[in-house]
Write an enzyme that holds these catalytic residues in place. Structure first.
Site, mmCIF file in Angstrom:
data_model
loop_
_atom_site.group_PDB
_atom_site.id
_atom_site.type_symbol
_atom_site.label_atom_id
_atom_site.label_comp_id
_atom_site.label_asym_id
_atom_site.label_seq_id
_atom_site.Cartn_x
_atom_site.Cartn_y
_atom_site.Cartn_z
ATOM 1 N NE ARG A 260 -3.687 -2.364 2.328
ATOM 2 C CZ ARG A 260 -4.645 -2.642 3.207
ATOM 3 N NH1 ARG A 260 -4.910 -1.771 4.169
ATOM 4 N NH2 ARG A 260 -5.328 -3.766 3.126
ATOM 5 N NE ARG A 275 -1.348 4.763 9.230
ATOM 6 C CZ ARG A 275 -2.651 4.490 9.186
ATOM 7 N NH1 ARG A 275 -3.186 4.101 8.048
ATOM 8 N NH2 ARG A 275 -3.415 4.607 10.261
ATOM 9 C CD GLU A 347 -8.600 -1.448 10.571
ATOM 10 O OE1 GLU A 347 -8.589 -2.221 9.588
ATOM 11 O OE2 GLU A 347 -8.554 -0.207 10.476
ATOM 12 C CB SER A 350 -11.508 -4.069 8.332
ATOM 13 O OG SER A 350 -12.547 -3.163 8.145
ATOM 14 N NE ARG A 390 -2.154 -1.977 11.647
ATOM 15 C CZ ARG A 390 -2.897 -0.884 11.630
ATOM 16 N NH1 ARG A 390 -4.050 -0.854 12.294
ATOM 17 N NH2 ARG A 390 -2.508 0.191 10.970
#
Length: 425
Positions: A260, A275, A347, A350, A390
């Protein structure tokens, strides 16, 4: 993608649905183009019918030795008119498609309204955060002190937002991924699948990464895209297909690297590995019968939650509000894990139900119904099961000890040769 017949039937309801997404009314523009397109299509059909009739008249006239020049001239003129109408229909189709493909999915009625993440609603909380008798550190402090998490070398190799893991921390990340895959395949009915990390434009379009989110993707010089999540190739495996109803649900899972660009995230989570431009994730995808997709949404959400429960990590389930729900989703559950180093929930998964939004873009359907012949669009769902990096962060922070070592959760020990703790040296 939206069904234009729904917009024709109740344009006010469609505009109201888009208003929940913060968008201005758009149905009048779509329907104006649709009216012109249908008028052009009708004219084209009428001219085609006249041309077919002329062809018969010309043929009959020639067999009888009659002069057919006038008829042939009319047919030629009709062909010219038809070419123009065909171009017009194509242009109207393209204009309508450009509008529709840029519009997000209609939100489920159960999604709470709100402008951004501040309006998300907590549905439940599981597990009590551990009480520390020392000030807990963040993962990057722990990892660097252990000598097993190296951001300087990663920056030298690739730049910011990359991490080099070494030794037992690298092994623990691998163990986490193996543990997740085993759980989803052996206990939750997902089929392990290995998919390409590069996809073509049609595949990225099918799950709505394109055209709206191209800046978030890494594009290769030959026109392919590095996947931002395995959702993209996994969901597109049924693109263009008509599957048998008895095959549903199709549940698949995959461990992949995800890439990403993190466009627009400057200044957010710049320290550590929360991130990243590249990270590993175990993804779950379900291709479901429309009448069963909400059952599958709960099954998928629970699958992600159970991974955290097996690891003994406190978490909460959140339903995203209208302003925070993703483009392709009709309802999303975020699962947030407790990070004691930050003193907050973050988070880690999702899980989204997209209903038939992606299926229409992909033309993914199933055959069923009472006669076994009816063809309908499938529903698609996707969810993280979990983001591996994560989860590593969460394990490190929740299982840290005062001396900087990290206790290995019981569930992971079989994957680490019985190792009970990770310590320096």
């Amino acid at each position: 993608m939206h069904d234009i017949r729904v917009i024709r039937t109740d344009p006010a309801a469609f505009d109201a649905a888009m208003a929940r997404r913060g968008l201005s009314p758009v149905s009048s523009e779509i329907l104006a183009l649709d009216t012109q397109r249908r008028a052009a299509q009708t004219a084209l059909q009428e001219k085609q019918a006249r041309r077919n009739a002329l062809a018969k008249e010309i043929g009959q006239g020639k067999r009888q030795g009659a002069d057919t020049a006038a008829l042939e001239a009319e047919a030629t003129a009709l062909r010219t008119d038809m070419d123009g109408l065909e171009t017009a229909v194509s242009e109207f189709d393209a204009a309508i498609k450009r509008i529709l493909e840029a519009l997000p999915n209609v939100l489920d009625a159960s999604v709470p309204d709100g402008p951004d993440e501040t309006a998300n609603v907590e549905l439940k909380r599981v597990g009590e955060p551990r009480a520390f008798n020392f000030v807990p550190k963040q993962h990057f402090e722990l990892g660097e002190a252990l000598g097993m998490m190296d951001f300087a070398t990663a920056a030298k190799l690739a730049g910011a937002r990359f991490t080099v893991l070494r030794g037992k921390l690298a092994r623990m990340e691998r163990a986490l991924a193996q543990f997740m895959l085993d759980f989803h395949t052996q206990e939750r009915g997902y089929e392990e699948t290995i998919v390409p990390s590069l996809v073509n434009e049609a595949t990225a379009y099918g799950t709505a990464q394109l055209p709206k989110f191209e800046e978030d993707l890494f594009k290769t010089t030959d026109g392919r895209y590095l996947i931002p999540t395995a959702e993209v190739p996994l969901t597109n495996m049924v693109a263009g297909d008509i599957v048998a109803e008895k095959q549903l649900p199709i549940r698949v899972t995959s461990l992949t690297d995800c890439f990403r660009s993190e466009a627009g995230s400057a200044g957010r989570d710049t320290r550590g590995m929360l991130r990243q431009h590249q990270f590993r994730k175990v993804e779950m995808v379900c291709i479901a019968h429309p009448e069963k997709s909400w059952d599958e949404h709960e099954w998928m959400t629970r699958s992600a939650e159970m991974v955290l429960e097996r690891l003994g990590l406190p978490y909460r389930r959140i339903v995203l509000c209208s302003g925070d729900t993703g483009f392709a989703s009709t309802r999303t559950h975020d699962i947030e894990v407790w990070l004691p180093g930050q003193g907050t929930y973050r988070e880690i998964s999702s899980c989204s139900n997209c209903k038939d939004f992606q299926a229409r873009r992909m033309n993914a359907r199933f055959r069923g119904g009472s006669d076994g012949k009816a063809v309908s669009f499938v529903h698609t769902l996707n969810g993280s099961g979990l983001a591996v990096g994560r989860t590593l962060i969460a394990v490190m922070e929740n299982y840290q000890q005062a001396d900087g070592s990290i206790t290995v959760p019981e569930a992971l020990r079989p994957y680490l040769g019985g190792l009970e703790a990770i310590a320096a040296g």
